[in-house]
Design an enzyme around this catalytic site. Structure first.
Site, mmCIF file in Angstrom:
data_model
loop_
_atom_site.group_PDB
_atom_site.id
_atom_site.type_symbol
_atom_site.label_atom_id
_atom_site.label_comp_id
_atom_site.label_asym_id
_atom_site.label_seq_id
_atom_site.Cartn_x
_atom_site.Cartn_y
_atom_site.Cartn_z
ATOM 1 N N GLU A 171 0.847 -1.193 0.000
ATOM 2 C CA GLU A 171 0.000 0.000 0.000
ATOM 3 C C GLU A 171 0.881 1.241 0.000
ATOM 4 O O GLU A 171 1.801 1.367 0.815
ATOM 5 C CB GLU A 171 -0.953 0.036 1.193
ATOM 6 C CG GLU A 171 -1.862 1.282 1.127
ATOM 7 C CD GLU A 171 -2.984 1.315 2.141
ATOM 8 O OE1 GLU A 171 -2.970 0.493 3.069
ATOM 9 O OE2 GLU A 171 -3.867 2.182 1.983
ATOM 10 N N GLU A 177 3.091 8.504 7.411
ATOM 11 C CA GLU A 177 2.829 7.136 7.862
ATOM 12 C C GLU A 177 3.946 6.167 7.509
ATOM 13 O O GLU A 177 3.989 5.053 8.051
ATOM 14 C CB GLU A 177 1.489 6.647 7.301
ATOM 15 C CG GLU A 177 0.329 7.508 7.806
ATOM 16 C CD GLU A 177 -1.043 7.030 7.354
ATOM 17 O OE1 GLU A 177 -1.150 5.907 6.837
ATOM 18 O OE2 GLU A 177 -2.002 7.800 7.511
ATOM 19 N N ASP A 204 -4.451 4.137 -2.792
ATOM 20 C CA ASP A 204 -5.474 4.656 -1.883
ATOM 21 C C ASP A 204 -5.677 6.130 -2.218
ATOM 22 O O ASP A 204 -4.721 6.919 -2.183
ATOM 23 C CB ASP A 204 -4.971 4.468 -0.438
ATOM 24 C CG ASP A 204 -5.938 4.980 0.623
ATOM 25 O OD1 ASP A 204 -6.591 6.012 0.402
ATOM 26 O OD2 ASP A 204 -5.998 4.354 1.693
ATOM 27 N N TYR A 206 -6.972 8.522 -0.644
ATOM 28 C CA TYR A 206 -6.610 9.437 0.453
ATOM 29 C C TYR A 206 -5.120 9.762 0.428
ATOM 30 O O TYR A 206 -4.724 10.929 0.517
ATOM 31 C CB TYR A 206 -7.019 8.804 1.789
ATOM 32 C CG TYR A 206 -6.387 9.454 2.996
ATOM 33 C CD1 TYR A 206 -6.864 10.656 3.500
ATOM 34 C CD2 TYR A 206 -5.296 8.853 3.636
ATOM 35 C CE1 TYR A 206 -6.271 11.248 4.605
ATOM 36 C CE2 TYR A 206 -4.707 9.441 4.743
ATOM 37 C CZ TYR A 206 -5.199 10.642 5.224
ATOM 38 O OH TYR A 206 -4.607 11.221 6.314
ATOM 39 N N HIS A 207 -4.298 8.732 0.292
ATOM 40 C CA HIS A 207 -2.848 8.968 0.250
ATOM 41 C C HIS A 207 -2.429 9.625 -1.062
ATOM 42 O O HIS A 207 -1.552 10.492 -1.080
ATOM 43 C CB HIS A 207 -2.089 7.645 0.433
ATOM 44 C CG HIS A 207 -2.347 6.989 1.748
ATOM 45 N ND1 HIS A 207 -1.981 7.540 2.942
ATOM 46 C CD2 HIS A 207 -2.951 5.810 2.052
ATOM 47 C CE1 HIS A 207 -2.336 6.729 3.941
ATOM 48 N NE2 HIS A 207 -2.933 5.679 3.422
ATOM 49 N N HIS A 230 -8.013 1.284 -2.379
ATOM 50 C CA HIS A 230 -8.795 1.917 -1.316
ATOM 51 C C HIS A 230 -9.399 3.195 -1.841
ATOM 52 O O HIS A 230 -8.721 3.971 -2.534
ATOM 53 C CB HIS A 230 -7.910 2.278 -0.118
ATOM 54 C CG HIS A 230 -7.728 1.162 0.872
ATOM 55 N ND1 HIS A 230 -6.722 1.140 1.809
ATOM 56 C CD2 HIS A 230 -8.455 0.018 1.062
ATOM 57 C CE1 HIS A 230 -6.840 0.040 2.541
ATOM 58 N NE2 HIS A 230 -7.861 -0.659 2.106
ATOM 59 N N GLU A 265 -12.585 3.106 2.859
ATOM 60 C CA GLU A 265 -11.995 3.379 4.163
ATOM 61 C C GLU A 265 -12.523 4.708 4.672
ATOM 62 O O GLU A 265 -12.463 5.718 3.972
ATOM 63 C CB GLU A 265 -10.470 3.474 4.059
ATOM 64 C CG GLU A 265 -9.768 2.152 4.125
ATOM 65 C CD GLU A 265 -8.278 2.340 4.386
ATOM 66 O OE1 GLU A 265 -7.734 1.581 5.186
ATOM 67 O OE2 GLU A 265 -7.660 3.238 3.790
#
Ligand code: MN
Length: 311
Positions: A171, A177, A204, A206-207, A230, A265
């Protein structure tokens, strides 16, 4: 992973009379932290039932507390609900395969192997997340030796996972993070160096919103090596209530012919799991009603996939 019919994936307003497809191949998933912060047998069963009731095909659990799961009961309850199960996690500062301390690396390797075992025992075939580092903000860039340790650890883990029919996902997480993989490009190079067929890329939104220039370029670059996706808003609340360009996102997925899972998520201080919620920096209350959140998310995802397939 098998696909379901999505006959309830109705068309967007104004296109109801269209004869174009109203189905899509992607299994739709939801993260368990939408429902519960607990991993007890009762919580797992309830999450499975709620996931199925909301029309999802897949339930993702964080494996941050491996000992919390009753894997055989979870396996039965997930199967009874007709759900695929996915496991995700990051490593820990004291168990980190990107460390240069051999003892820390060894504990990270052990944690990864146990994670494969727990997921496989629950009937899962996909383990993803920050498998290559601890989960948290690092004070400096990853060292060459640390990255090499992560590559070696995952190259050793991959055949072990394959024996248990588990595919590994890398991921791509944001800079707060991890310091090993922040972009799709980073993840592709890490996967190249690991060199195993059962290691795929996991993006993802969001990232991506934090680290990538846009939503199209990285998805195109990953292409058929994209194994898991995601979907989350920029603030990790209700889909469509933030500023992420989901039109481009869905078009890019359609453009590469992505048929893999798409998992929602979202995190709120309403549902807390220690220490995961703290690692994720979930300080705010973005929603209270899990059922409303999940039901609207599933519709948003289905509508987006259908619209992109038509365009
Ligand atoms: Mn994610």
């Amino acid at each position: 992973m098998t696909n379901n019919d999505h006959d309830d994936a109705v068309s967007s307003p104004g296109t109801a009379a269209s004869s174009a497809s109203t189905t899509f191949p992607n299994p739709l998933g939801v993260h368990a932290l939408v429902w519960t912060g607990s991993c007890t047998s009762e919580a797992v069963r309830e999450a499975a039932q709620q996931t199925a009731a909301a029309g999802f095909d897949l339930l993702e659990f964080s494996l941050h507390d491996l000992d919390a799961f009753d894997t055989q009961r979870a396996r039965k309850d997930l199967a009874d609900a007709g759900l695929q199960v996915v496991g995700s996690r990051g490593l820990a500062p004291e168990a980190d395969v990107s460390s240069t301390d051999p003892a820390v690396v060894a504990r990270g390797v052990e944690l990864l192997h146990r994670s494969v075992d727990v997921l496989a025992d629950m009937g899962g075939h996909f383990l993803s997340g920050a498998l290559y580092s601890a989960f948290g903000k690092y004070p400096s860039p990853v060292s060459a030796a640390g990255r090499a340790n992560a590559v070696a650890a995952l190259a050793e883990l991959a055949p072990y996972a394959a024996e248990r029919s588990v595919t590994l996902g890398l991921e791509v997480c944001n800079r707060y993070e991890t310091n090993v993989v922040n972009t799709a490009h980073d993840a592709l190079r890490l996967a190249d160096d690991i060199g195993a067929d059962n290691v795929v890329i996991h993006l993802d939104s969001y990232h991506m919103n934090i680290e990538e220039a846009d939503f199209v370029t990285p998805i195109r670059e990953v292409g058929d090596r994209l194994g898991y996706m995601h979907i989350g808003e920029n603030h990790r609340g209700y889909l469509g209530s933030g500023h992420i360009d989901f039109g481009s996102f869905f078009d890019a997925l359609a453009g590469i012919g992505y048929t893999g899972p798409l998992t929602f998520e979202s995190f709120s201080s309403t549902v807390v799991s220690e220490p995961l919620s703290s690692n994720l920096a979930i300080w705010r209350n973005l929603w209270n009603d899990s059922v409303d959140l999940a039901t609207k998310a599933r519709r948003f995802m289905a509508d987006g996939l259908v619209a992109a397939t038509r365009s």
